[in-house]
Design a protein around this motif. Structure first.
Motif, PDB file in Angstrom:
ATOM      1  N   TYR A 112       0.812  -1.384  -0.144  1.00 31.74           N
ATOM      2  CA  TYR A 112       0.036  -0.151   0.121  1.00 31.74           C
ATOM      3  C   TYR A 112       0.910   1.304  -0.075  1.00 31.74           C
ATOM      4  O   TYR A 112       2.059   1.031   0.599  1.00 31.74           O
ATOM      5  N   ARG A 163      -2.748 -12.793   1.644  1.00 30.41           N
ATOM      6  CA  ARG A 163      -4.009 -12.442   1.445  1.00 30.41           C
ATOM      7  C   ARG A 163      -4.209 -12.535  -0.050  1.00 30.41           C
ATOM      8  O   ARG A 163      -3.397 -12.191  -0.908  1.00 30.41           O
ATOM      9  N   HIS A 196      -6.958  -8.445  -3.797  1.00 28.83           N
ATOM     10  CA  HIS A 196      -8.438  -7.821  -3.570  1.00 28.83           C
ATOM     11  C   HIS A 196      -8.283  -6.271  -3.840  1.00 28.83           C
ATOM     12  O   HIS A 196      -7.115  -5.643  -3.650  1.00 28.83           O
TER      13      HIS A 196
END
Ligand code: BEZ
Ligand code: FE
Length: 281
Positions: free
Chosen positions: A158, A213, A216
């Motif tokens: 991010y 993860r 997404h």
């Protein structure tokens, strides 16, 4: 004086909070003490093991600051955050879109952008159009619903984790049009590991677990008189869909890419229609 034993210690600890004037605090603490004591009895916890646990929790505290929240990662990787989220949504209409974890990378205060904006800026990666409709459970399209989106770059980071990305990269805020429709452009998200260079990463390794993860895109969608929906879309075919390190992925939130074209050039589209539940009355 009462002789404390393994058998009566729990009841004695519970008696100590019998005067607590806050009924919910009393209820929660009573259950916590009961379960913690039962846990220690069940596994026959040794002093050395308890010291390891204290040291671990101390490390979790030490690495935590206003940028890194290791306690959230601990709660997430133990499945507790996902469980709390499921409990919070148990009363919602079955017709509404499932929720999914907020995660630690949401940033408030992203500016609103015109529909169609590319939130990836200069980020290298395969472009995708994300589009859909926001409606209420009676299928009425919701005009003017606010959609906050955020995602990691194809390098799995991010903006807030990556000094090479500009601030607010891969974040956007959009309003649905008169027909409840939204669309924006981005790059295809990739699966990524949650931060695993701290005690929670050590714990995952010790437990034989991976930190990944599935790919997404996060969404937070709000509209007047509707419950705010915090959710994510998970990309069909991702190899971590069934083993999400933080238990956030849901079958109902899986979406696949579709070939599309825009201005004569081919581009994949990720399409999903979101349904917001009515506000709890
Ligand atoms: C996320 O999807 O951004 C996330 C969720 C839980 C832990 C770490 C990251
Ligand atoms: Fe995420």
């Amino acid at each position: 004086m009462r002789n404390l034993t393994e058998k009566n210690l729990t009841a004695t600890a519970l008696e100590r909070i019998s005067e607590c004037g806050d009924p919910r605090l009393k209820e929660v603490t009573t259950a916590l003490i009961r379960h913690l004591h039962d846990f220690a009895r069940e596994v026959r916890l040794t002093p050395d093991e308890w010291n390891v646990a204290i040291k671990f929790l101390t490390e979790v505290g030490h690495i935590t600051d206003d940028k890194r929240q290791e306690f959230i990662l601990l709660s997430d990787t133990l499945g507790l955050s996902a469980l709390v989220d499921l409990i919070a949504n148990e009363g919602k209409s079955a017709a509404s879109t499932d929720s999914s974890l907020l995660g630690p990378f949401y940033v408030d205060g992203v500016r609103e952008m015109p529909l169609g904006t590319d939130i990836a800026g200069e980020t290298a990666g395969e472009r995708v159009i994300v589009r859909g409709i926001v409606s209420s459970i009676n299928r009425k399209p919701l005009a003017g619903a606010l959609i906050d989106v955020w995602q990691a770059a194809p390098n799995g980071l991010y903006d807030v984790q990556d000094p090479n990305q500009p601030e607010k990269n891969l974040r956007g805020k959009f309003r649905t049009d008169a027909e409840g429709k939204f669309n924006f452009r981005s790059v295809k998200p990739a699966s990524y590991p949650i931060p695993f260079d701290g005690p929670v990463g050590k714990m995952l390794r010790a437990l034989g677990r991976h930190p990944y993860r599935p790919a997404h895109v996060h969404f937070m969608i709000s509209a007047p008189h509707h419950r705010t929906l915090t959710t994510a879309l998970y990309i069909d075919g991702d190899k971590y869909l069934d083993s999400d390190a933080v238990f956030g992925s849901r079958q109902s939130l899986v979406a696949g890419y579709r070939s599309s074209s825009e201005g004569g050039s081919a581009i994949d589209a990720l399409e999903f229609d979101f349904i917001l539940d009515a506000e709890a009355s």
